[in-house]
Write a protein that holds these residues in place. Structure first.
Motif, mmCIF file in Angstrom:
data_model
loop_
_atom_site.group_PDB
_atom_site.id
_atom_site.type_symbol
_atom_site.label_atom_id
_atom_site.label_comp_id
_atom_site.label_asym_id
_atom_site.label_seq_id
_atom_site.Cartn_x
_atom_site.Cartn_y
_atom_site.Cartn_z
ATOM 1 N N GLY A 211 39.871 -4.376 8.779
ATOM 2 C CA GLY A 211 39.648 -4.316 7.136
ATOM 3 C C GLY A 211 39.926 -3.395 6.784
ATOM 4 N N LEU A 212 39.733 -2.418 7.479
ATOM 5 C CA LEU A 212 39.851 -0.780 6.765
ATOM 6 C C LEU A 212 41.027 -0.329 7.076
ATOM 7 C CD1 LEU A 212 37.568 1.300 8.708
ATOM 8 C CD2 LEU A 212 37.185 0.653 6.799
ATOM 9 N N ALA A 213 41.244 0.081 5.709
ATOM 10 C CA ALA A 213 42.785 1.209 5.854
ATOM 11 C C ALA A 213 43.442 1.719 6.628
ATOM 12 C CB ALA A 213 42.712 2.000 4.353
ATOM 13 N N GLY A 214 42.936 2.798 7.001
ATOM 14 C CA GLY A 214 43.221 3.502 8.324
ATOM 15 C C GLY A 214 44.192 4.809 7.388
ATOM 16 N N GLY A 215 44.587 5.756 8.160
ATOM 17 C CA GLY A 215 45.641 6.264 7.718
ATOM 18 C C GLY A 215 45.984 7.339 8.653
ATOM 19 N N HIS A 216 46.842 9.011 8.020
ATOM 20 C CA HIS A 216 46.941 10.053 8.813
ATOM 21 C C HIS A 216 46.150 10.653 9.581
ATOM 22 C CE1 HIS A 216 48.182 14.029 9.914
ATOM 23 N NE2 HIS A 216 49.534 13.256 9.507
ATOM 24 N N SER A 217 45.138 10.858 10.494
ATOM 25 C CA SER A 217 44.428 11.508 10.532
ATOM 26 C C SER A 217 43.820 13.123 10.103
ATOM 27 C CB SER A 217 43.468 11.889 12.036
ATOM 28 O OG SER A 217 44.385 12.564 12.659
ATOM 29 N N GLY A 243 18.053 -5.698 21.716
ATOM 30 C CA GLY A 243 18.265 -5.558 22.686
ATOM 31 C C GLY A 243 19.234 -5.823 23.301
ATOM 32 N N ALA A 244 20.390 -4.849 22.528
ATOM 33 C CA ALA A 244 21.838 -4.913 22.167
ATOM 34 C C ALA A 244 21.854 -4.443 23.855
ATOM 35 C CB ALA A 244 22.984 -5.217 21.403
ATOM 36 N N ARG A 245 22.887 -4.597 24.856
ATOM 37 C CA ARG A 245 23.411 -3.956 25.840
ATOM 38 C C ARG A 245 25.057 -3.750 25.665
ATOM 39 N NH1 ARG A 245 22.212 -4.294 31.384
ATOM 40 N NH2 ARG A 245 21.922 -6.944 31.197
ATOM 41 N N LEU A 246 25.814 -2.567 25.598
ATOM 42 C CA LEU A 246 27.145 -2.729 25.531
ATOM 43 C C LEU A 246 27.578 -3.477 27.425
ATOM 44 C CD1 LEU A 246 29.071 0.237 23.812
ATOM 45 C CD2 LEU A 246 29.155 -1.413 23.437
ATOM 46 N N ILE A 247 28.316 -3.869 26.923
ATOM 47 C CA ILE A 247 29.666 -4.375 27.636
ATOM 48 C C ILE A 247 30.999 -3.456 27.947
ATOM 49 C CG2 ILE A 247 30.734 -6.524 28.883
ATOM 50 C CD1 ILE A 247 28.795 -8.787 27.550
ATOM 51 N N ASP A 248 32.101 -3.417 27.284
ATOM 52 C CA ASP A 248 33.101 -3.061 27.119
ATOM 53 C C ASP A 248 33.245 -2.895 25.380
ATOM 54 O OD1 ASP A 248 33.732 -5.345 25.011
ATOM 55 O OD2 ASP A 248 34.941 -6.191 27.769
ATOM 56 N N TYR A 249 34.130 -2.331 24.770
ATOM 57 C CA TYR A 249 34.702 -1.659 23.822
ATOM 58 C C TYR A 249 35.941 -0.962 23.695
ATOM 59 C CZ TYR A 249 33.873 1.277 19.410
ATOM 60 O OH TYR A 249 34.075 1.905 18.289
ATOM 61 N N ARG A 250 36.500 -1.815 22.470
ATOM 62 C CA ARG A 250 37.763 -0.989 21.879
ATOM 63 C C ARG A 250 38.084 -0.610 20.820
ATOM 64 N NH1 ARG A 250 41.574 -4.331 20.573
ATOM 65 N NH2 ARG A 250 41.564 -5.856 21.477
ATOM 66 N N GLY A 251 38.881 0.956 20.019
ATOM 67 C CA GLY A 251 38.518 0.676 18.974
ATOM 68 C C GLY A 251 39.864 1.684 18.771
ATOM 69 N N GLY A 252 40.397 1.743 17.816
ATOM 70 C CA GLY A 252 41.384 2.583 17.979
ATOM 71 C C GLY A 252 42.589 2.814 18.785
ATOM 72 N N THR A 253 43.263 2.777 18.414
ATOM 73 C CA THR A 253 45.326 3.118 19.133
ATOM 74 C C THR A 253 45.740 4.208 19.499
ATOM 75 O OG1 THR A 253 46.465 2.215 17.691
ATOM 76 C CG2 THR A 253 45.388 0.643 19.103
ATOM 77 N N LEU A 254 45.278 5.149 18.212
ATOM 78 C CA LEU A 254 46.105 6.646 18.586
ATOM 79 C C LEU A 254 45.011 7.619 18.159
ATOM 80 C CD1 LEU A 254 49.249 5.506 17.147
ATOM 81 C CD2 LEU A 254 49.690 5.847 19.045
ATOM 82 N N ARG A 255 45.653 8.916 19.094
ATOM 83 C CA ARG A 255 44.420 9.539 18.816
ATOM 84 C C ARG A 255 44.620 10.429 17.447
ATOM 85 N NH1 ARG A 255 48.871 12.886 18.240
ATOM 86 N NH2 ARG A 255 48.916 14.256 19.501
ATOM 87 N N ASN A 256 46.055 10.314 16.763
ATOM 88 C CA ASN A 256 46.261 10.763 15.021
ATOM 89 C C ASN A 256 45.957 9.771 13.500
ATOM 90 O OD1 ASN A 256 48.408 9.273 16.496
ATOM 91 N ND2 ASN A 256 50.157 11.500 15.368
ATOM 92 N N ALA A 257 45.461 8.441 14.157
ATOM 93 C CA ALA A 257 45.864 7.381 13.190
ATOM 94 C C ALA A 257 44.088 7.002 13.037
ATOM 95 C CB ALA A 257 46.771 6.748 13.862
ATOM 96 N N LEU A 258 43.298 6.903 11.604
ATOM 97 C CA LEU A 258 41.998 6.952 11.172
ATOM 98 C C LEU A 258 42.173 5.170 12.008
ATOM 99 C CD1 LEU A 258 41.923 8.150 8.006
ATOM 100 C CD2 LEU A 258 40.792 9.312 10.032
ATOM 101 N N PRO A 259 41.080 5.400 12.841
ATOM 102 C CA PRO A 259 41.134 3.751 13.522
ATOM 103 C C PRO A 259 40.793 2.758 11.976
ATOM 104 C CG PRO A 259 39.296 5.197 14.587
ATOM 105 C CD PRO A 259 40.495 6.041 13.079
ATOM 106 N N ARG A 260 41.442 1.414 12.131
ATOM 107 C CA ARG A 260 41.713 1.011 11.112
ATOM 108 C C ARG A 260 40.393 -0.471 12.244
ATOM 109 N NH1 ARG A 260 45.392 -2.009 10.882
ATOM 110 N NH2 ARG A 260 46.520 -1.775 12.331
ATOM 111 N N GLU A 261 40.382 -1.160 12.948
ATOM 112 C CA GLU A 261 39.422 -1.729 13.803
ATOM 113 C C GLU A 261 38.669 -1.300 15.048
ATOM 114 O OE1 GLU A 261 42.997 -5.237 12.433
ATOM 115 O OE2 GLU A 261 43.209 -4.472 14.335
ATOM 116 N N ALA A 262 38.233 -1.209 15.311
ATOM 117 C CA ALA A 262 37.552 -1.561 16.595
ATOM 118 C C ALA A 262 36.132 -2.666 17.079
ATOM 119 C CB ALA A 262 36.062 -0.522 16.009
#
Length: 510
Positions: A211-217, A243-262
């Motif tokens: 739900g974030l707005a994102g934008g130009h980095s 006690g949370a342990r990470l299994i996997d993660y995915r955040g952002g799709t482009l290095r020049n866009a502010l990530p809107r979702e993760a």
């Protein structure tokens, strides 16, 4: 599609922009559009050429009697940023952009519009086809992969351009002219981290931040908007006492866009689920309060994964999860130590505005965007885009990443580095543009340096004799599905561009 664009003015520019909207052109997939442009140019008797990088150059001879006028290069990039809202299925390699007009602005339906830099490309094509225009020798340079790596400009053939003046048409602010920009580099961090099988008392959970707005980095980095990677890591750190342990993660799709979702997948002890949900509700309230008035759509969600939990594909399309499945009992998570160290490193990694410029007040000097972060089967990947008016500051932040992530055994490398564009405030071209802007519009343009990676710095390094300025129509929300262009500003942009080319051909100010 997009027939309604034919009713807008200036008609030639909007007709070409319609072609761009109807032709898929994400970074790395510009060939179809290039072929369309070549066919169009050939039908009008204009010569064209490609360099080894795939950049396209079209030439048009000067109007009769204007052969000795300065040669003008109209420059823009063919590719666009590919971003869609999560609930909008859209394949940027095959699907056209669907546009609509609202309140004087042109928008796209739940995707990026491609006004960056489609407006510039369309304007250059419209200039080339205008046989009523008095002009000197014209070249239109259309580069590739600007949004993904600046690769087209970095690999541009030397000794190819013949012009004396370059007009970069990739700016996004009405009433402004740019004479300098930041340089930058991609900082890539990778590691293979240890994993272990889930314990009998652990369950698999899905965590999302949307739900974030994102934008130009670059342009939007100082506006206080949320960065999904930064915020979800903050949530993960807050859940570590559960006690949370990470299994996997995915955040952002482009290095020049502010990530809107993760999105993250967690291993969590069954008896800690209620505590985790309670903590998540607290965090939702905290983050919403912090972002109030700036970025108000944030939503956190935590849910137990089904027995057959979707895996996370490293090459998943933007906004789409992988269809691969894996029985929950066979999954592995990072070891407790590895999970803790990775989350801690991400939590303190450089991000956002590092320093404001002293020499150019109001302009960001150095910044960093945590653009793309992923974890799959213990394989960690991060790509950040560092921008700065000082190459030394870019190198320093890259070294900070290297020092920090070296503590968890990661390797860091710098890719796609490109130089900034050094301002020349006494340029005769700038003086002429300012005089023309005053005469045509009745106001002086603001002369600016932009915290974004225009290709001018790279092109100037290859062609140091070129005089350059950059200007364009009013574009907002670039690199996000909120991207839009103000229709009236396009007409103003066209008026200025056309008048400037005629002025340069005749040797007068306006």
């Amino acid at each position: 599609m997009n027939d309604h664009l034919d009713s807008l003015t200036p008609a030639p520019l909007w007709r070409h922009f319609r072609t761009l909207c109807n032709t898929p052109r994400p970074s790395g997939h510009e060939a179809q559009l290039a072929r369309t442009i070549v066919d169009w140019a050939s039908a009008r008797g204009m010569s064209h050429d490609f360099d080894a990088a795939g950049n396209l150059l079209i030439r048009k001879p000067a109007s009769p009697g204007r052969e000795k006028a300065p040669g003008v290069v109209l420059q823009g990039h063919l590719d666009m940023v590919a971003q869609a809202n999560a609930d909008r299925p859209h394949d940027f390699t095959t699907d056209p952009i669907e546009t609509y007009v609202a309140d004087g602005w042109l928008h796209a339906r739940d995707t990026t519009l491609g006004a960056d830099n489609g407006m510039g490309v369309a304007a250059a094509l419209a200039i080339l086809e205008d046989d009523t225009l008095e002009h000197g020798p014209l070249e239109a340079l259309f580069t590739v992969e600007e949004e993904s790596s600046m690769g087209g400009a970095l690999k541009l053939a030397e000794g190819w351009l013949e012009g004396d003046i370059l007009l970069n048409l990739d700016s996004e602010d009405r009433g402004q002219v740019y004479i300098g920009c930041a340089g930058g580099a991609d900082v890539v961090v990778e590691a293979n981290l240890p994993t272990s099988a889930l314990r009998d008392d652990e369950r698999v959970w899905r965590l999302s931040l949307t739900g974030l707005a994102g934008g130009h980095s670059g342009i939007d980095i100082d506006k206080g908007r949320g960065n999904a990677n930064r915020l979800l890591v903050r949530v993960l750190r807050a859940l570590e006492p559960c006690g949370a342990r990470l299994i996997d993660y995915r955040g952002g799709t482009l290095r020049n866009a502010l990530p809107r979702e993760a999105f993250a997948t967690l291993a969590l002890a069954a008896d800690e689920s209620e505590a985790a949900q309670a903590r998540l509700a607290e965090l939702q309230a905290e983050l919403v309060a912090e972002l109030a008035g700036v970025d108000e759509g944030l939503t956190l969600a935590l849910s137990m994964a089904p027995e057959a939990a979707p895996g996370m594909a490293s090459e998943a399309a933007p906004g789409m999860a992988s269809e691969e499945t894996m029985p929950a009992g066979t999954q592995e998570a990072l070891t407790a130590t590895a999970s803790h160290m990775l989350i801690a490193a991400l939590h303190v990694a450089p991000y956002g505005v590092e320093r404001m410029s002293v020499e150019v007040p109001g302009v960001v000097e150095t910044s960093n965007n945590l653009g793309v972060v992923s974890l799959e089967s213990g394989r960690f990947h991060l790509c950040a885009l560092v921008r700065s008016l000082r190459d030394s500051a870019t190198a320093d932040i890259a070294d900070r990443f290297r020092a920090l992530f070296g503590l968890i055994g990661a390797e860091t490398r710098v890719e796609n580095a490109y130089p900034g564009w050094t301002p020349e405030p006494d340029s005769p071209l700038l003086t002429r543009f300012r005089e023309l802007h005053q005469q045509k519009l009745g106001v002086d343009p603001e002369v600016k340096v932009i915290h974004a990676g225009l290709e001018c710095g790279i092109l100037g390094g290859k062609y140091p004799a070129l005089e350059m300025i950059s200007f364009g129509p009013q574009i907002r929300g670039a690199h996000s599905p909120d991207e839009r262009v103000e229709i009236d500003s396009v007409e103003e942009f066209w008026l200025l561009l056309r008048a400037l080319i005629e002025a340069l051909a005749s040797g007068r100010a306006a």
